[in-house]
Design a protein around this motif. Sequence first.
Motif, PDB file in Angstrom:
ATOM      1  N   LEU A 418      28.662 -28.316  32.816  1.00 51.99           N
ATOM      2  CA  LEU A 418      28.783 -28.122  31.369  1.00 51.99           C
ATOM      3  C   LEU A 418      27.458 -28.340  30.656  1.00 51.99           C
ATOM      4  CD1 LEU A 418      32.236 -29.816  30.631  1.00 51.99           C
ATOM      5  CD2 LEU A 418      31.716 -27.379  30.795  1.00 51.99           C
ATOM      6  N   PHE A 419      26.599 -29.184  31.208  1.00 54.57           N
ATOM      7  CA  PHE A 419      25.286 -29.391  30.594  1.00 54.57           C
ATOM      8  C   PHE A 419      24.456 -28.104  30.646  1.00 54.57           C
ATOM      9  CE2 PHE A 419      26.683 -33.490  32.309  1.00 54.57           C
ATOM     10  CZ  PHE A 419      26.668 -34.257  31.157  1.00 54.57           C
ATOM     11  N   GLY A 420      24.585 -27.355  31.725  1.00 53.17           N
ATOM     12  CA  GLY A 420      23.889 -26.079  31.818  1.00 53.17           C
ATOM     13  C   GLY A 420      24.421 -25.073  30.810  1.00 53.17           C
ATOM     14  N   ILE A 421      25.760 -25.048  30.629  1.00 50.30           N
ATOM     15  CA  ILE A 421      26.348 -24.142  29.637  1.00 50.30           C
ATOM     16  C   ILE A 421      25.870 -24.506  28.242  1.00 50.30           C
ATOM     17  CG2 ILE A 421      28.500 -23.346  28.605  1.00 50.30           C
ATOM     18  CD1 ILE A 421      29.860 -23.785  31.280  1.00 50.30           C
ATOM     19  N   LEU A 422      25.860 -25.808  27.932  1.00 41.60           N
ATOM     20  CA  LEU A 422      25.412 -26.249  26.615  1.00 41.60           C
ATOM     21  C   LEU A 422      23.955 -25.876  26.380  1.00 41.60           C
ATOM     22  CD1 LEU A 422      26.022 -27.773  24.014  1.00 41.60           C
ATOM     23  CD2 LEU A 422      25.385 -29.897  25.178  1.00 41.60           C
ATOM     24  N   SER A 423      23.116 -26.052  27.400  1.00 42.63           N
ATOM     25  CA  SER A 423      21.705 -25.673  27.270  1.00 42.63           C
ATOM     26  C   SER A 423      21.568 -24.177  27.040  1.00 42.63           C
ATOM     27  CB  SER A 423      20.936 -26.078  28.523  1.00 42.63           C
ATOM     28  OG  SER A 423      21.017 -27.474  28.741  1.00 42.63           O
ATOM     29  N   GLY A 424      22.355 -23.381  27.764  1.00 42.30           N
ATOM     30  CA  GLY A 424      22.310 -21.933  27.581  1.00 42.30           C
ATOM     31  C   GLY A 424      22.743 -21.514  26.191  1.00 42.30           C
ATOM     32  N   ILE A 425      23.773 -22.183  25.650  1.00 42.93           N
ATOM     33  CA  ILE A 425      24.245 -21.852  24.300  1.00 42.93           C
ATOM     34  C   ILE A 425      23.178 -22.194  23.267  1.00 42.93           C
ATOM     35  CG2 ILE A 425      25.954 -22.440  22.550  1.00 42.93           C
ATOM     36  CD1 ILE A 425      27.983 -22.785  24.786  1.00 42.93           C
ATOM     37  N   ILE A 426      22.508 -23.323  23.447  1.00 37.87           N
ATOM     38  CA  ILE A 426      21.445 -23.709  22.501  1.00 37.87           C
ATOM     39  C   ILE A 426      20.307 -22.686  22.533  1.00 37.87           C
ATOM     40  CG2 ILE A 426      19.666 -25.441  22.025  1.00 37.87           C
ATOM     41  CD1 ILE A 426      21.642 -27.557  22.999  1.00 37.87           C
ATOM     42  N   ILE A 427      19.895 -22.290  23.729  1.00 35.00           N
ATOM     43  CA  ILE A 427      18.833 -21.281  23.847  1.00 35.00           C
ATOM     44  C   ILE A 427      19.282 -19.956  23.239  1.00 35.00           C
ATOM     45  CG2 ILE A 427      17.473 -19.930  25.487  1.00 35.00           C
ATOM     46  CD1 ILE A 427      17.558 -22.350  27.361  1.00 35.00           C
ATOM     47  N   LEU A 428      20.538 -19.597  23.468  1.00 34.35           N
ATOM     48  CA  LEU A 428      21.075 -18.354  22.917  1.00 34.35           C
ATOM     49  C   LEU A 428      21.092 -18.397  21.389  1.00 34.35           C
ATOM     50  CD1 LEU A 428      22.420 -15.611  23.491  1.00 34.35           C
ATOM     51  CD2 LEU A 428      24.625 -16.817  23.552  1.00 34.35           C
ATOM     52  N   ALA A 429      21.502 -19.549  20.819  1.00 33.78           N
ATOM     53  CA  ALA A 429      21.525 -19.686  19.360  1.00 33.78           C
ATOM     54  C   ALA A 429      20.122 -19.595  18.774  1.00 33.78           C
ATOM     55  CB  ALA A 429      22.180 -21.007  18.972  1.00 33.78           C
ATOM     56  N   LEU A 430      19.164 -20.229  19.430  1.00 35.98           N
ATOM     57  CA  LEU A 430      17.781 -20.150  18.956  1.00 35.98           C
ATOM     58  C   LEU A 430      17.265 -18.709  19.024  1.00 35.98           C
ATOM     59  CD1 LEU A 430      16.285 -23.371  20.624  1.00 35.98           C
ATOM     60  CD2 LEU A 430      16.864 -23.031  18.212  1.00 35.98           C
ATOM     61  N   HIS A 431      17.607 -18.011  20.100  1.00 29.42           N
ATOM     62  CA  HIS A 431      17.159 -16.623  20.234  1.00 29.42           C
ATOM     63  C   HIS A 431      17.779 -15.742  19.154  1.00 29.42           C
ATOM     64  CE1 HIS A 431      15.967 -12.856  22.072  1.00 29.42           C
ATOM     65  NE2 HIS A 431      17.236 -12.470  22.068  1.00 29.42           N
ATOM     66  N   LEU A 432      19.069 -15.905  18.911  1.00 31.72           N
ATOM     67  CA  LEU A 432      19.732 -15.097  17.890  1.00 31.72           C
ATOM     68  C   LEU A 432      19.126 -15.336  16.511  1.00 31.72           C
ATOM     69  CD1 LEU A 432      23.473 -15.384  18.999  1.00 31.72           C
ATOM     70  CD2 LEU A 432      22.109 -13.304  18.911  1.00 31.72           C
ATOM     71  N   ASN A 433      18.794 -16.568  16.222  1.00 30.88           N
ATOM     72  CA  ASN A 433      18.227 -16.883  14.906  1.00 30.88           C
ATOM     73  C   ASN A 433      16.772 -16.453  14.777  1.00 30.88           C
ATOM     74  OD1 ASN A 433      20.144 -18.637  13.068  1.00 30.88           O
ATOM     75  ND2 ASN A 433      20.535 -19.256  15.177  1.00 30.88           N
ATOM     76  N   SER A 434      16.138 -16.100  15.890  1.00 30.20           N
ATOM     77  CA  SER A 434      14.761 -15.618  15.825  1.00 30.20           C
ATOM     78  C   SER A 434      14.691 -14.108  15.648  1.00 30.20           C
ATOM     79  CB  SER A 434      14.010 -15.998  17.111  1.00 30.20           C
ATOM     80  OG  SER A 434      14.499 -15.267  18.226  1.00 30.20           O
ATOM     81  N   LEU A 435      15.819 -13.423  15.806  1.00 29.36           N
ATOM     82  CA  LEU A 435      15.829 -11.964  15.708  1.00 29.36           C
ATOM     83  C   LEU A 435      15.810 -11.498  14.263  1.00 29.36           C
ATOM     84  CD1 LEU A 435      18.448 -11.021  18.463  1.00 29.36           C
ATOM     85  CD2 LEU A 435      15.963 -10.997  18.642  1.00 29.36           C
TER      86      LEU A 435
END
Length: 487
Positions: A418-435
């Motif tokens: 679950l820690f890997g999933i949480l890290s992936g979601i955080i990276i995904l959220a940061l990427h979406l907000n950079s677009l």
Amino acid sequence: MNIQTIHNALGGSPDLIIRHMVLINEWQIALFYMNGLTDIEMIQSDIIGSLIDLKKLNTEFDLIDEDNPLAYLKEQTLSVGDIGSIQELSSLLTHLLSGDAILLMDGYAEGLRIGVTGREERSISEPTSQPSIRGPMDAFTENIKTNISLIRRRIKNPHLWLEVHEIGEVTKTSVAIMYISQIADDHIIREARHRLSQINIDGILESGYIEEFIQDKSFTPFPTVYNTERPDTIAAGLLEGRIAILIDGTPFVLLVPALFVHFMQTSEDYYQRADISTLIRVIRYLSFLIVLLVPSMYIAITTYHQEMLPTNLLLNLAAQREGVPFPAFIEALLMEIIYEILREAGIRMPRTVGQAVSIVGTLVIGQSAVEAGIISAAVVIIVSITAISSYVIPANAMSISVRMIRFVLMGLAASFGLFGILSGIIILALHLNSLRSFGIPYMSPLAPIVFEDQKDTLFRLAWPRMITRPRLFNQKDKVRQHAPKHK
């Protein structure tokens, strides 16, 4: 000389038709047109017929301007509405290959371009990639003129402006920009013009070419340019202040700016009641989360966090996996890949057998794999739910993006739980907000949050309450309608 030049430029193509005629006062003319691209009836009646009638009118000889006979033919003789002068050979060839007829006269350096396009076209049909239960049932075609008319039929406003550009050194493809000048933001219009003018390529065969050139960021799985074959969707976008880009030869029209929330909406949302539309949107966002997280959550919980499961469910899963030789990640990955293969095969195979093969193949392979002990029944259920949920996402481009990211989260779940999933979601959220999409934050109006635009995001208010247009890409005319007066 000009006849031979044009003939040589086209390599002596047999579909180039040249008609020689001698009119009054010994005017020698040549009429050029491409067989199959022009309307033969218009050429016979409106061009050749008019020229023959002129030759018969001997009583009008004195009224003809001998100094400018082309102007006389254009203004007094030819009965075609679309006529223009042409001087350069490159422009002449472009119009000739676009379906226009060319009229040249001996002794004159310019000619006439006569609009008689009449190529075979596909009739207007129902949308195939974006069907709906309620709403208009017409779709764009491959003809840009037909597509423009479908939009103008819905927006009968003189401020709906059209700009046509020619892109492609070889194909000379017509690309049009449509926007409502009183609503669309001038900065976005200038940016669209600039990005199109920077395109330098041999040919444009589909709107996907243009989409990749004008998007803000290339290295992202998420689409930042919206494409649709529905005229009502384009008309609604224009009324919000967005810009439509039409490409000749494709039924898919681009719409910019395109934000994340736009890919979760359909035109049908605005034809149903607000409460029904809101419920359907909630289901779409729930399906988005299912496609994104359910396979990785299953892998993480069954591999690292078994204590999170109820005891009875844990015992059932353990019994199912007793004879399975692979870890949860491998069997989930195997089933997901098999499903993607069957999905692609169903699309590419002939329609008469494609759907049957995809459905039967999935059932047979899944059941056989469970009976053979290669995978567990729980994985088949997880993959099935994920596959069905991916079809709920309205935009195919967004559905493909989520399916791609799903594999990355599955790998993180297999490695770190679950820690890997949480890290992936955080990276995904940061990427979406950079677009950005034409300078507009991709996640707006959710991030940055715009409270006045929440009326049409996760839920939709009733039409009487949707008074203003989206604020971020509309600064001219923010008021969509006036508030109704209740008795």
